[in-house]
Design a protein around this motif. Structure first.
Motif, PDB file in Angstrom:
ATOM      1  N   ARG A 102       1.888  30.681  38.326  1.00 49.71           N
ATOM      2  CA  ARG A 102       1.900  30.367  36.885  1.00 49.71           C
ATOM      3  C   ARG A 102       2.723  29.110  36.584  1.00 49.71           C
ATOM      4  N   SER A 103       3.689  28.821  37.437  1.00 51.50           N
ATOM      5  CA  SER A 103       4.516  27.629  37.202  1.00 51.50           C
ATOM      6  C   SER A 103       3.742  26.343  37.467  1.00 51.50           C
ATOM      7  N   TYR A 104       2.568  26.452  38.081  1.00 50.55           N
ATOM      8  CA  TYR A 104       1.787  25.270  38.404  1.00 50.55           C
ATOM      9  C   TYR A 104       1.006  24.739  37.199  1.00 50.55           C
ATOM     10  N   PHE A 105       0.830  25.553  36.166  1.00 51.29           N
ATOM     11  CA  PHE A 105      -0.009  25.114  35.054  1.00 51.29           C
ATOM     12  C   PHE A 105       0.630  25.405  33.700  1.00 51.29           C
ATOM     13  N   GLY A 106       0.171  24.662  32.701  1.00 47.59           N
ATOM     14  CA  GLY A 106       0.546  24.897  31.313  1.00 47.59           C
ATOM     15  C   GLY A 106      -0.723  25.031  30.494  1.00 47.59           C
ATOM     16  N   LEU A 107      -0.614  25.700  29.355  1.00 51.61           N
ATOM     17  CA  LEU A 107      -1.779  25.960  28.507  1.00 51.61           C
ATOM     18  C   LEU A 107      -1.455  25.642  27.057  1.00 51.61           C
ATOM     19  N   ILE A 124      10.559  24.643  22.463  1.00 57.11           N
ATOM     20  CA  ILE A 124      10.305  23.861  23.674  1.00 57.11           C
ATOM     21  C   ILE A 124      11.180  24.298  24.839  1.00 57.11           C
ATOM     22  N   ILE A 125      12.448  24.613  24.568  1.00 63.36           N
ATOM     23  CA  ILE A 125      13.377  24.899  25.679  1.00 63.36           C
ATOM     24  C   ILE A 125      13.381  26.357  26.101  1.00 63.36           C
ATOM     25  N   ASP A 126      12.789  27.234  25.298  1.00 68.38           N
ATOM     26  CA  ASP A 126      12.912  28.672  25.566  1.00 68.38           C
ATOM     27  C   ASP A 126      12.372  29.054  26.949  1.00 68.38           C
ATOM     28  N   ALA A 127      11.144  28.628  27.271  1.00 69.75           N
ATOM     29  CA  ALA A 127      10.558  29.005  28.575  1.00 69.75           C
ATOM     30  C   ALA A 127      11.270  28.348  29.753  1.00 69.75           C
ATOM     31  N   PRO A 128      11.571  27.041  29.710  1.00 74.20           N
ATOM     32  CA  PRO A 128      12.310  26.464  30.842  1.00 74.20           C
ATOM     33  C   PRO A 128      13.632  27.171  31.120  1.00 74.20           C
ATOM     34  N   VAL A 129      14.348  27.558  30.058  1.00 73.66           N
ATOM     35  CA  VAL A 129      15.648  28.213  30.236  1.00 73.66           C
ATOM     36  C   VAL A 129      15.476  29.655  30.694  1.00 73.66           C
ATOM     37  N   CYS A 130      14.608  30.402  30.014  1.00 77.08           N
ATOM     38  CA  CYS A 130      14.501  31.847  30.270  1.00 77.08           C
ATOM     39  C   CYS A 130      13.602  32.186  31.461  1.00 77.08           C
ATOM     40  N   GLU A 141      17.489  17.879  27.248  1.00 82.23           N
ATOM     41  CA  GLU A 141      17.219  16.475  27.572  1.00 82.23           C
ATOM     42  C   GLU A 141      15.724  16.256  27.773  1.00 82.23           C
ATOM     43  N   ARG A 142      15.089  17.187  28.496  1.00 85.63           N
ATOM     44  CA  ARG A 142      13.635  17.106  28.686  1.00 85.63           C
ATOM     45  C   ARG A 142      12.929  17.117  27.330  1.00 85.63           C
ATOM     46  N   ARG A 175       5.878  21.651  24.501  1.00 86.33           N
ATOM     47  CA  ARG A 175       6.332  22.919  25.076  1.00 86.33           C
ATOM     48  C   ARG A 175       5.689  23.157  26.447  1.00 86.33           C
ATOM     49  N   ALA A 176       4.397  22.860  26.557  1.00 88.30           N
ATOM     50  CA  ALA A 176       3.714  23.034  27.845  1.00 88.30           C
ATOM     51  C   ALA A 176       4.233  22.036  28.877  1.00 88.30           C
ATOM     52  N   LEU A 177       4.455  20.800  28.460  1.00 93.68           N
ATOM     53  CA  LEU A 177       4.924  19.763  29.387  1.00 93.68           C
ATOM     54  C   LEU A 177       6.358  19.999  29.839  1.00 93.68           C
ATOM     55  N   ALA A 178       7.153  20.696  29.013  1.00 91.18           N
ATOM     56  CA  ALA A 178       8.559  20.944  29.354  1.00 91.18           C
ATOM     57  C   ALA A 178       8.700  21.774  30.623  1.00 91.18           C
ATOM     58  N   LEU A 179       7.655  22.514  30.975  1.00 93.70           N
ATOM     59  CA  LEU A 179       7.681  23.317  32.198  1.00 93.70           C
ATOM     60  C   LEU A 179       7.257  22.500  33.420  1.00 93.70           C
ATOM     61  N   GLN A 180       6.974  21.215  33.182  1.00 92.49           N
ATOM     62  CA  GLN A 180       6.598  20.282  34.245  1.00 92.49           C
ATOM     63  C   GLN A 180       5.447  20.827  35.118  1.00 92.49           C
TER      64      GLN A 180
END
Length: 266
Positions: A102-107, A124-130, A141-142, A175-180
């Motif tokens: 799941r970390s390979y894609f964003g939707l 935006i930061i909720d998913a990267p952090v949690c 920063e992202r 938000r999707a891009l923040a997960l890189q």
């Protein structure tokens, strides 16, 4: 002018093989196979009810396939095996493997799906952090960089209800891009927007294409698909009727493809 490069030899990021999906015994996807390489922009077009969104939902693990294989970067998310009765059925990788995949894609959804009680920054930061355990400072920063790129630097403390539809969709993209992610999926990203706001969002997607972001886009925007795509897939009644480069699709000799493009482009 189409944003295209020769990516035919790039790394395969996503492969779907012989995918089938039914709802209430009605076949929605009938033996669909699709391959997406790094840096490609693939648009999926076709009439409503053709299975486009279901294909995206199967690719992003929101729906379980009935048959076929789903492979990201050579890692199998789902495949077929025989059950105790000797019948083929689709099985999925263990939860920890699926979490990694799941970390390979964003939707990016057509209806934004922002948390209304969160600010833009927190959305935006909720998913990267949690989920990805990124430090809060790094996540912020992202987020700031993404908001600047998307023309939303002054909106980080705003709430979704204070934004236009186009701004909300740009926040969804941030938000999707923040997960890189390695691949970004769009499910009719402009269907809820008026023409002026649609132009805002399509501009962002064009910029992502120019930056060689791998994307799969379900869209009814024919001219946009022609301009931005490396590969276009035309679906109808759960099958891929024709696929190829934009030039090939838009000069197709298939009467149904010509009819659809003509009607939607009119």
């Amino acid at each position: 002018m189409a944003v295209q490069n020769n990516k035919a030899e790039g790394t395969v990021l996503l492969e779907m093989k012989h995918v089938k999906k039914s709802f209430d015994k009605s076949g929605v996807l009938k033996d669909i196979s699709l391959k997406v390489r790094e840096g490609q922009v693939v648009s999926i077009i076709g009439p409503s009810g053709s299975g486009k969104s279901t294909l995206l939902r199967c690719a992003t693990l929101l729906e379980k396939m009935d048959a076929g294989e789903l492979i990201y970067l050579g890692e199998k998310a789902a495949w077929e095996q025989d059950d105790k009765k000797g019948q083929k059925r689709c099985v999925y990788a263990p939860k920890d493997k699926l979490k990694q995949i799941r970390s390979y894609f964003g939707l990016v959804f057509q209806s934004f799906n922002l948390f209304p009680h969160y600010s833009v920054m927190k959305n935006i930061i909720d998913a990267p952090v949690c989920v990805n355990h990124v430090s809060k400072n790094e996540a912020k920063e992202r987020a700031k960089k993404l908001l600047a790129q998307l023309g939303l630097s002054d909106k980080e403390n705003a709430y979704p209800c204070q934004l236009s539809g186009g701004q909300q969709q740009r926040v969804s993209i941030a938000r999707a891009l923040a997960l890189q992610p390695k691949i970004l999926f769009f499910d009719e990203p402009t269907s809820a927007l008026d023409p002026e706001l649609t132009a805002e969002v399509l501009k962002v997607i064009r910029q992502l294409a120019q930056n060689h972001m791998t994307m799969i886009i379900v869209t009814h925007e024919m001219q946009f698909a022609k301009e931005v795509s490396d590969h276009i897939v035309f679906m109808e009644q759960g099958v891929i009727v024709e696929e190829g480069t934009p030039d090939e699709l838009f000069s197709s000799e298939n009467a149904r493809v010509r009819e659809f493009i003509g009607k939607v482009s009119a």
